[in-house]
Design an enzyme around this catalytic site. Structure first.
Site, PDB file in Angstrom:
ATOM      1  N   ARG A 337      50.228  64.824  25.019  1.00 16.21           N
ATOM      2  CA  ARG A 337      49.846  65.325  23.694  1.00 16.21           C
ATOM      3  C   ARG A 337      49.761  66.848  23.733  1.00 16.21           C
ATOM      4  O   ARG A 337      48.979  67.418  24.494  1.00 16.21           O
ATOM      5  CB  ARG A 337      48.512  64.733  23.241  1.00 16.21           C
ATOM      6  CG  ARG A 337      48.108  65.226  21.840  1.00 16.21           C
ATOM      7  CD  ARG A 337      47.047  64.375  21.172  1.00 16.21           C
ATOM      8  NE  ARG A 337      45.755  64.427  21.822  1.00 16.21           N
ATOM      9  CZ  ARG A 337      44.619  63.964  21.287  1.00 16.21           C
ATOM     10  NH1 ARG A 337      44.632  63.408  20.076  1.00 16.21           N
ATOM     11  NH2 ARG A 337      43.484  64.028  21.943  1.00 16.21           N
ATOM     12  N   GLU A 427      46.342  61.682  11.156  1.00 12.62           N
ATOM     13  CA  GLU A 427      44.914  62.002  11.195  1.00 12.62           C
ATOM     14  C   GLU A 427      44.527  63.088  10.193  1.00 12.62           C
ATOM     15  O   GLU A 427      43.387  63.545  10.192  1.00 12.62           O
ATOM     16  CB  GLU A 427      44.518  62.435  12.606  1.00 12.62           C
ATOM     17  CG  GLU A 427      45.297  63.630  13.122  1.00 12.62           C
ATOM     18  CD  GLU A 427      44.973  63.987  14.565  1.00 12.62           C
ATOM     19  OE1 GLU A 427      44.032  63.410  15.133  1.00 12.62           O
ATOM     20  OE2 GLU A 427      45.663  64.859  15.108  1.00 12.62           O
ATOM     21  N   ASP A 455      38.905  62.407  13.262  1.00 12.01           N
ATOM     22  CA  ASP A 455      39.624  63.548  12.711  1.00 12.01           C
ATOM     23  C   ASP A 455      39.976  63.326  11.243  1.00 12.01           C
ATOM     24  O   ASP A 455      39.875  64.233  10.415  1.00 12.01           O
ATOM     25  CB  ASP A 455      40.902  63.817  13.516  1.00 12.01           C
ATOM     26  CG  ASP A 455      40.755  65.014  14.439  1.00 12.01           C
ATOM     27  OD1 ASP A 455      40.183  66.029  14.014  1.00 12.01           O
ATOM     28  OD2 ASP A 455      41.211  64.941  15.584  1.00 12.01           O
ATOM     29  N   ASP A 626      34.925  64.156  21.767  1.00  7.48           N
ATOM     30  CA  ASP A 626      35.861  65.257  21.914  1.00  7.48           C
ATOM     31  C   ASP A 626      35.802  66.078  20.637  1.00  7.48           C
ATOM     32  O   ASP A 626      34.865  65.952  19.851  1.00  7.48           O
ATOM     33  CB  ASP A 626      37.274  64.758  22.240  1.00  7.48           C
ATOM     34  CG  ASP A 626      37.890  63.916  21.119  1.00  7.48           C
ATOM     35  OD1 ASP A 626      37.295  63.823  20.022  1.00  7.48           O
ATOM     36  OD2 ASP A 626      38.974  63.353  21.340  1.00  7.48           O
TER      37      ASP A 626
END
Length: 722
Positions: A337, A427, A455, A626
């Site tokens: 990613r 997202e 998100d 995160d």
């Protein structure tokens, strides 16, 4: 910092990055250093202005939406009018469902269904563990977690608990690979006879598998095998037979373990789970990614008084029922990613002395570092493709930008066209609403779409900041828009023909210590038609793998495909609540929950450079956090401040009080740098204040700009001893 950079091909490169690229990453690539730097300079000149223009378009749209909500209080409840407004300003981009044509996709992505791990690239041990999680012990996963009720007895093997584990596993085998007669719990011996599995039952009778084709292979003597390899719904199950140990000796058939094919894929993450804020950090991340692709990444650590070295697992070998050699991958197939389009990096400065896009540098260098993984004994797949997940894209034009970047990287590295595949993270609100148009831009290289509650909720709140006060975080998953979002992602993916060419994914289980709850609840993801879903650990991957045996995803997809694609009007239902329904205690509790979560994450990110960690909540339940979790917390608090649900003094008081709670929760960490007692001197506390009180002004509600600036300051202070 720029004074240390080296002039190359009209750009300025940090020496640490130059040394890594020229001395390590380019080795064996067939690309010269001169050609690579010239190409990067050209890409910066080509894509830099285009990226900045798209970011400016984000700002224009957000400003127009903010203004509309201020001028039209409650206007969003007239869905037709609200939709018309979004179409008029160019926020919506209607398009027919495209046909996905991606080719050269490995079966772990294209056709198999199973768990997916996400791991920070900066932690070598975690990365190795995640990639090695292709196979996992079901016995260990059950024995060592709350999946089996009751505490584990100390002082060695708990035979009573072990018996519960074995019973659970045998019941699972009866569901996944049932026998023609009897139960796996009744078997006293397994063998291979005439190319078929022979199971001898306690009474002496012999039986075989209901599906004889489920036998894939064995290891050792066919009459008395060391292992039996079975397959169900495309996933492998290994019965490990060893009567010499305590577990196998207690089992009538000598089964010492049931090993499940678990994490089919792992996303090695350069984005939300890491804290890479400068050239040194980026190089450390690229080096680990290169090591994973070369197959030589190692990590040594102390465990129970001895040094343990973690390496990548080898492939697994068996003999087929016909006597032929069977080799199965020993490692998860890796995605990488990259970061999104927003952030820049000081690792490279363009011709004007400005930082280049971090996503641009990631595209080139993660692909370069992936070249060794395209071929060889421990290749990352068999198709020679490179799989890059691209997050935080807002609409089709930004997907087209990523596509064109990848195409340019292919030219630079001499790769065949469309060798670099793209994973699209659904997202951001505009991408959800225009998913058909987004996929149209990448229809010949897309291999992954997924949903992510955190998100996506953060962007939902930020986009509609001035529509009204949003509901508490605990109520967000019950809102109409989130149900439509989850349905629509699957609906569009199925209609576009993604099955057979890519994954449809679902989000993270965030409570790694609550595996019993995960076993009860996460089967909903394959039931929803998803071919994969995120889990927080290798143990969770093994337990979640059982869901893909219990659920026939292909059959569920055939059922789901009969329904119409979820209407975007459902997605346009903004999650505004009524503050009159929230008493003072409820408001205070919501503020404390979000503040404590925010501080617990920010202090580790800023002071220790930890991008993903298990943060205990107010009830001391460990939650994997995160930047996505930080985004929703900061945006919710900013929204409630914006609408006067709570006062600035209330939030500040909570921040100060929760700082002491967070410090106490981390008191046993010798490397922890506390927020207090002098909060005014804490870089992390200042960052937390800014994230909340300036949250409404942050681009798309992202936390990266504030975090990066604070982390750089903390690193500078550490160097000077302040």
């Amino acid at each position: 910092m720029s004074s240390d950079h080296v002039d190359i091909a009209g750009i300025r490169v940090a020496p640490v990055l130059r040394a890594f690229v020229e001395e390590e990453a380019l080795e064996g690539s067939g690309v010269s250093a001169d050609a690579l730097w010239r190409a990067l300079a050209g890409m910066a000149a080509e894509f830099g202005p285009r990226t900045r223009a798209l970011l400016a378009e984000r700002d224009r749209l957000q400003g127009t939406i903010d203004q509309w909500h201020r001028a039209n209080p409650g206007g969003h409840r007239d869905t037709e009018r609200y939709r018309g407004f979004l179409q008029e300003i160019g926020y919506l981009d209607a398009a027919p469902v495209p046909t996905i044509t991606t080719e050269g996709v490995d079966e772990e992505i294209a056709s198999l269904c199973g768990p997916q791990l996400v791991v920070p690239v900066t932690n070598a041990r975690y990365a190795l563990n995640a990639v090695n999680a292709r196979w996992g012990s079901l016995y260990d996963a059950l024995y060592g977690t709350d999946a089996i009720p009751g505490p584990t007895a100390g002082g060695g093997y708990d035979a009573d608990r072990g018996a519960q584990v074995i019973a659970w596993a045998k019941a699972f085998l009866d569901r996944a690979v049932p026998l023609q007669g009897g139960s796996h719990a009744d078997v006293v011996a397994y063998g291979i006879r005439d190319g078929a599995l022979s199971a001898t039952l306690a009474g002496g009778a012999e039986t075989g598998l209901q599906d004889a084709g489920a036998l894939r292979g064995f290891a050792g003597d066919p009459a008395d095998p060391q292992a039996v390899l079975l397959r169900h719904h495309g996933l492998h199950v290994e019965l490990l037979i060893d009567r010499s140990g305590a577990v196998g000796a207690s089992d009538p058939a000598g089964v010492a373990d049931v090993v499940l094919e678990s994490a089919l894929t792992t996303i090695v993450d350069f984005e939300d789970s890491v804290a890479t804020v400068d050239a040194d950090d980026k190089v450390a991340a690229y080096r680990n990614w290169l090591g994973l692709n070369r197959g030589d990444l190692q990590d040594a650590f102390e465990k129970r008084g001895r040094t343990v070295t973690r390496r990548l697992n080898a492939d697994r070998e068996y003999t087929s029922p016909a006597g032929e050699r069977v080799v199965l991958p020993g490692r998860a197939l890796m995605f990488v990613r990259n970061v999104g389009h927003l952030m820049t990096t000081d690792a490279v400065l363009d011709a004007d002395g400005n930082e280049i896009g971090e996503g641009l540098l990631d595209a080139l260098l993660t692909a370069l570092c992936a070249l060794p993984g395209r071929r060889g004994e421990r290749a990352n797949g068999r198709e020679g493709s490179i799989y890059i997940v691209k997050p935080k894209m807002h609409g089709p034009a930004e997907a087209a930008l990523a596509r064109d970047m990848f195409a340019r990287v292919e030219e630079v590295l001499g790769l065949p066209e469309r060798s670099i595949k793209i994973g699209v993270m659904d997202e951001e609100r505009r991408t959800s609403l225009t998913l058909e148009a987004v996929l149209s831009e990448v229809a010949d290289r897309v291999v992954f779409i997924n949903t992510g509650f955190l998100d996506r909720s953060g962007d939902e709140i930020h986009t509609s900041m001035h529509a009204g006060p949003v509901v508490p975080k605990t109520q967000m998953k019950a809102q109409e828009w989130i149900r439509a979002y989850e349905d629509r992602n699957v609906d569009v993916g199925l209609a576009a023909g993604l099955p057979g060419r890519g994954q449809i994914g679902k989000g993270m289980w965030a409570m790694p210590d609550r595996m019993a709850d995960m076993l009860r609840e996460k089967a909903a993801h394959p039931q929803a038609g998803a071919s994969t879903a995120w889990v927080p650990s290798p143990t969770a991957a093994t337990l979640h793998a059982t869901h893909y045996h219990d659920v026939d995803v292909a059959a569920r997809r055939r059922e789901i495909a009969e329904r119409p694609i979820a209407d975007i009007d459902r997605l346009l239902t903004i999650p505004v609540g009524d503050p009159a329904e929230w008493d003072e205690a409820a408001r205070a509790r919501e503020v404390d929950l979000n503040v404590q979560s925010l501080l617990g994450y920010v202090v580790r990110w800023v002071e220790q450079g930890i991008g993903c960690s298990k943060v205990p909540d107010l009830d001391d339940v460990g939650l994997m956090e995160d930047r996505a979790t930080l985004r929703i917390s900061s945006q919710l608090l900013a929204n409630w401040l914006c609408h006067g649900v709570v006062s600035g003094d209330q939030v500040r008081e909570s921040l100060e009080r929760m700082a002491a709670v967070v410090d106490a929760q981390n008191a046993d960490d010798p490397s922890y740098r506390p927020l207090g007692p002098d909060l005014g001197e804490s870089v992390a506390f200042a960052a937390a204040l800014e994230l909340v009180f300036d949250g409404a002004a942050q681009p798309s509600g992202y936390t990266e700009p504030i975090l990066h600036r604070a982390r750089r300051e903390a690193k500078a202070r550490a160097l000077t001893g302040v």
